[in-house]
Design a protein around this motif. Structure first.
Motif, short mmCIF file in Angstrom:
data_model
loop_
_atom_site.label_atom_id
_atom_site.label_comp_id
_atom_site.label_asym_id
_atom_site.label_seq_id
_atom_site.Cartn_x
_atom_site.Cartn_y
_atom_site.Cartn_z
N LEU A 114 4.59 -3.51 9.75
CA LEU A 114 3.43 -4.30 9.33
C LEU A 114 3.06 -5.33 10.40
O LEU A 114 1.87 -5.57 10.65
CB LEU A 114 3.71 -4.99 8.00
CG LEU A 114 3.80 -4.08 6.78
CD1 LEU A 114 4.28 -4.85 5.56
CD2 LEU A 114 2.47 -3.40 6.50
N LEU A 141 -4.34 -3.71 9.49
CA LEU A 141 -3.84 -3.87 8.12
C LEU A 141 -4.98 -3.89 7.12
O LEU A 141 -6.01 -4.52 7.35
CB LEU A 141 -3.06 -5.19 7.98
CG LEU A 141 -1.73 -5.31 8.70
CD1 LEU A 141 -1.10 -6.66 8.40
CD2 LEU A 141 -0.78 -4.21 8.30
N GLU A 152 -1.72 -4.29 2.54
CA GLU A 152 -0.68 -4.47 3.56
C GLU A 152 -0.58 -5.93 4.00
O GLU A 152 0.50 -6.43 4.27
CB GLU A 152 -0.95 -3.56 4.76
CG GLU A 152 -0.77 -2.10 4.44
CD GLU A 152 -1.32 -1.17 5.51
OE1 GLU A 152 -0.75 -0.08 5.67
OE2 GLU A 152 -2.32 -1.53 6.17
#
Length: 80
Positions: A41, A50, A54
Motif C-alpha cells: 500500500l 490507491l 486502500e
C-alpha cells in the motif's frame, strides 16, 4: 470539515499481530502478511495508485504502527 476514513486498527489485532522476543522483551510486531500489505500500500501510495478503500486501509495500518511503536518504546524504557 474533511473527515479522513480509516479502517479500525483494532480489526487487525486478532490475526495480524504477534509478539516478538527481543533481548528478553516481548514486543508487538506485525505478521509477515500485514507487513507485506503495508509495504504494498505504501508503494502504491507513492505512485498515486490507491483507491479510497486502500487509502482507508493504509491509514488504519499506519495508525496501528504508531500505537505499537509507542507501546514498544514504553516497554523498552520500563525494562531499564
Amino acid at each position: 470539515m474533511l473527515t479522513e476514513l480509516m479502517v479500525k486498527p483494532s480489526s487487525w489485532i486478532e490475526k495480524e499481530i504477534q509478539f516478538s522476543q527481543v533481548k528478553g522483551l516481548y514486543l508487538f510486531k506485525f505478521t509477515e502478511e500485514l507487513q507485506a500489505r503495508l509495504d504494498t500500500l505504501s508503494e502504491q501510495e507513492k505512485q498515486g495508485q490507491l483507491n479510497s478503500e486502500e487509502e482507508a486501509e493504509l491509514a488504519g495500518i499506519l495508525e496501528l504502527n504508531q500505537i505499537f511503536t509507542l507501546l514498544n518504546a514504553k516497554i523498552i524504557a520500563q525494562s531499564k
